[in-house]
Each structure stands twice: as C-alpha cells, then as structure tokens.
Design a protein around this motif. Structure first.
Motif, PDB file in Angstrom:
ATOM      1  N   PHE A  69       0.834  -1.198   0.000  1.00 35.48           N
ATOM      2  CA  PHE A  69       0.000   0.000   0.000  1.00 35.48           C
ATOM      3  C   PHE A  69       0.872   1.252   0.000  1.00 35.48           C
ATOM      4  N   SER A  71       0.369   5.900  -0.491  1.00 35.78           N
ATOM      5  CA  SER A  71      -0.587   6.990  -0.621  1.00 35.78           C
ATOM      6  C   SER A  71       0.118   8.251  -1.082  1.00 35.78           C
ATOM      7  N   ASN A  76      -5.246   6.856  -1.945  1.00 37.18           N
ATOM      8  CA  ASN A  76      -4.719   5.561  -1.538  1.00 37.18           C
ATOM      9  C   ASN A  76      -4.611   4.597  -2.727  1.00 37.18           C
ATOM     10  N   ASP A  99     -10.408   7.584   1.683  1.00 32.19           N
ATOM     11  CA  ASP A  99     -11.030   7.002   2.876  1.00 32.19           C
ATOM     12  C   ASP A  99     -12.405   7.607   3.114  1.00 32.19           C
ATOM     13  N   SER A 135     -10.614   1.985   4.660  1.00 31.01           N
ATOM     14  CA  SER A 135      -9.337   1.268   4.683  1.00 31.01           C
ATOM     15  C   SER A 135      -9.515  -0.239   4.864  1.00 31.01           C
ATOM     16  N   GLU A 165       1.688   2.003   5.695  1.00 33.29           N
ATOM     17  CA  GLU A 165       0.569   2.854   5.308  1.00 33.29           C
ATOM     18  C   GLU A 165      -0.728   2.435   6.003  1.00 33.29           C
TER      19      GLU A 165
END
Length: 416
Positions: A69, A71, A76, A99, A135, A165
């Motif tokens: 992951f 960002s 994301n 998110d 998430s 992350e």
C-alpha cells in the motif's frame, strides 16, 4: 498456482467493474499496458501526474509476495507484483481511492502548498471523481486481488504488519518520546511507529542494531500533488533527503558526536546527493549517511561502556514494561548473576536495580507529560508493585510526586 499472463486483461476488467476502483497493469518495463478507470477520471488533467508516477512507486528490486500500500495527497493505492516461474511480469495497481469525502480544508491545503498554482474547481472535480473506499474494505479487496492472481490465501495481520501505510490511523502521536514509549508498552517496535521520528532517536543513541528495521521501509517521504511530475520529483526528494541528513546530523551531535566531525560529514553527503540522478541512488546514499552517523555515535558509546554493559542497557531500554530480572540479564550476557551485578556497578557506577528504576522513572516522566494515562496505570505498566511504592520511587529521583510533576510540566492534562 501462478497467474496466467493471458488472463490479466480479463481479471483487471472484472475487478474494475465490480469495485469501480481504477485498475492498471504495469508491465515489467514500467509501461501501463491496461487502464480500466472511468472516462471522467481518465480525461482529467490532474490524473496524468499520478499515472506517470505509478511505475516509480511499484518498482521493486525484490518483488514482495503480498499487496503493498502507498498513498499520495490523501489518495490511496495498493499494488500486487506478478511473478511466474520466479520471473517478474509486472504489477497490478488499484487506486486512487479516498477514505472519506475530501474536505474543503484539505483542498485548500493542497492549493496552498503550491502557492495557489492549481485550479481549485478542477481539483475539486478530480477528487469528487475518486471512489470512496474505507481502509478495511480496501485491505479486503487487496486480499481478493492477490487470491485471483495466485489462488493463495494471505493472513490479513501479516499484510498489515508489512505495510506502514495501513497503520497511519494508529500513528497520531506528536512526540517521538511518546511513540517510543508506546512501542515498548505494546511490545511493538516497527509496525506502528512513525519511523522517521524514531529514526532520530536511534541515531542519537547509536542504535545500529535497529536501523535495518527502519530501512525495511522507504524513507522517501510522501510527495504532494503538484510535485509528482517527473521533472520535479527528483528535486523534491533531494530537498527532502538534505533536510533529513541535517536532522540526523543534529541527532548525532546530541548523541555525543563532535560538532566539527558531524557538520563535515553532513556537507560531504549533501554534496554527494546533489550529483545523483535517480530516486534509488538518493535513497541508497541517504541510508549510507544515516548508518555512518549512527555507527560513529555507537562507537562513542562502545568506548564509554564495554559490550556486555551496552547489551544490558539496550535490553533494559527495550523492555521497560517487562519484568526485568538479574538472572535473565545474566543469561543474556552469559555471566553469573553475581559477577554481572558487580561488573555493572563497577562500570556504570550504580547497581543494575537502581539503573532500571531510573530508566523507568524517566519513562514515567514522559508518559505523565505526554499522555492522560492515570498515575496508577503508569506505575503498574512499568512494573512498580503498587501506587504508593511508585510514588515513593518517583519522588526519590525527581523530588516531586507524580501528580505534582504532571501539574508542573503539563497543565493541559488532568491529574489522577
């Protein structure tokens, strides 16, 4: 079972249609071969810089066998490396997602970061075209994508522990000392700490044994939206690493390194950095600089105390919330308890038991200043038998009761 490369386009298209999340396939040459995303997103001018940078983020010298992951600017992504017969075939990338709905305040911050050189209306349009996936759901989708590629189940906890992350919402602390305390208290040292901050503490204390864990994560910082072009990214990262080297230099000086030596080293590495032409080379040199500073501080500490005493101190530092016994320390050092006790007092100047108490009181002071934990909870967690004994020992080394210390040093927190 390994992925059949001929099925990739079909799988990518299905993932996009089911989840409405942009899906890309980046081949082994760093080229985006498949792009499944909404027309609105594909045609937006602010989408191009992110697509250009996908290959930078997803390139792996040693491809990982789990979703990774990352960002950028609150957006994301995750990617899954593709291998067949141990040959790297490229990467599946999902993202961007959000998110939650982007706030006006966040839009303003992004625009302010670039001195207003962004079209606010277009920026808002861009963020409104991004799918909102929480998430936990995004993590679940990553497990599904991996399973589609390899027909292999992954443990969710393992994926979380290997992705810094995914722990960002756990890293809300503003102070490195509190983060170190939190790590020790929860018996976690590398999965949920803000490693950039903790790194400086390791440099200051000469903890070369801890650096490998730090380097397992990228120390290249998160770039903001307008810095994602190929032309600006290199300059941005150089500036970031120059700042990092300056901070590491200061931490080494605090750890006892001679000022002149530290500043000479800093100038040397910054000059070397300026000559580099790739992100990977910048990262390697920066890690080399950090290791150099830390080794020098470590050598000073080694000269101060013998390896046996240093090992004891490191163990105590890392296990302040454990039940530390002389027998266990002696076992670690492969010495008899009586000999270690005598040796420690001769070299450090105080008994081991007093040294442990002092370090625990230092830890308690940080918690009293930086948290709302009750005084009784702090004492118990640091292995003091009862609250009255904790208060007695605390006053012995500070001259104040824990309640008075908290009131004097951090009036914003309520006393217990």
């Amino acid at each position: 079972m390994e992925i059949d490369i001929q099925d990739l386009q079909y799988i990518c298209e299905l993932i996009y249609k089911v989840h409405k999340i942009p899906v890309y396939y980046v081949n082994q040459f760093g080229e985006i071969e498949y792009d499944f995303s909404s027309k609105e997103l594909r045609d937006h001018p602010y989408n191009s810089p992110f697509k250009e940078q996908i290959s930078v983020y997803t390139f792996e010298d040693n491809p990982k066998d789990f979703p990774i992951f990352f960002s950028n600017s609150n957006l994301n992504f995750f990617f899954v490396n593709l291998k067949k017969m141990n040959l790297f075939l490229g990467t599946i990338v999902l993202g961007p997602t959000l998110d939650s709905e982007i706030s006006g305040e966040m839009i303003s911050k992004i625009i302010d970061a670039f001195n207003g050189n962004l079209n606010k209306r277009k920026l808002i349009e861009y963020y409104y075209s991004i799918p909102i996936i929480d998430s936990q759901q995004f993590l679940t989708i990553s497990l599904l994508v991996y399973y589609l590629m390899y027909h292999k189940k992954l443990d969710q906890t393992m994926v979380i522990q290997n992705n810094e992350e995914l722990n960002l919402d756990m890293i809300v602390l503003e102070n490195p000392e509190l983060e170190l305390s939190k790590g020790r208290r929860n018996f976690i040292f590398h999965s949920n700490l803000s490693y950039e901050r903790v790194l400086l503490d390791y440099v200051k204390n000469g903890r070369i044994d801890k650096l490998k864990d730090i380097f397992d994560y990228s120390i290249i910082g998160e770039a903001e939206l307008g810095l994602l072009s190929k032309r600006n990214r290199l300059r941005s990262e150089k500036n970031l690493m120059i700042t990092g080297i300056a901070l590491v230099c200061r931490a080494a000086i605090e750890g006892g390194l001679n000022d002149e030596t530290a500043f000479t080293l800093s100038d040397f590495y910054i000059q070397q950095l300026e000559e580099l032409g790739s992100l990977k080379a910048i990262l390697i040199l920066t890690e080399e600089a950090i290791m150099d500073f830390t080794k020098r501080v470590h050598q000073l500490n080694e000269e101060r105390y013998s390896p046996t005493i240093t090992a004891c101190q490191h163990y105590i530092y890392d296990h302040l919330y454990d039940d530390i016994t002389l027998d266990h320390l002696a076992q670690i050092c492969r010495l008899s308890p009586n000999y270690l006790s005598s040796f420690f007092k001769k070299e450090v100047g105080i008994p081991i038991s007093e040294y442990i108490q002092r370090k625990r009181i230092d830890e308690a002071k940080k918690l009293l200043q930086l948290t709302n934990y009750s005084i009784s909870d702090i004492g118990t967690s640091l292995n003091f038998n009862d609250q009255s004994y904790f208060i007695k020992i605390f006053k012995k080394y500070t001259g104040l009761t824990p309640k008075r210390f908290r009131n004097d040093h951090f009036s914003d927190h309520t006393s217990s």
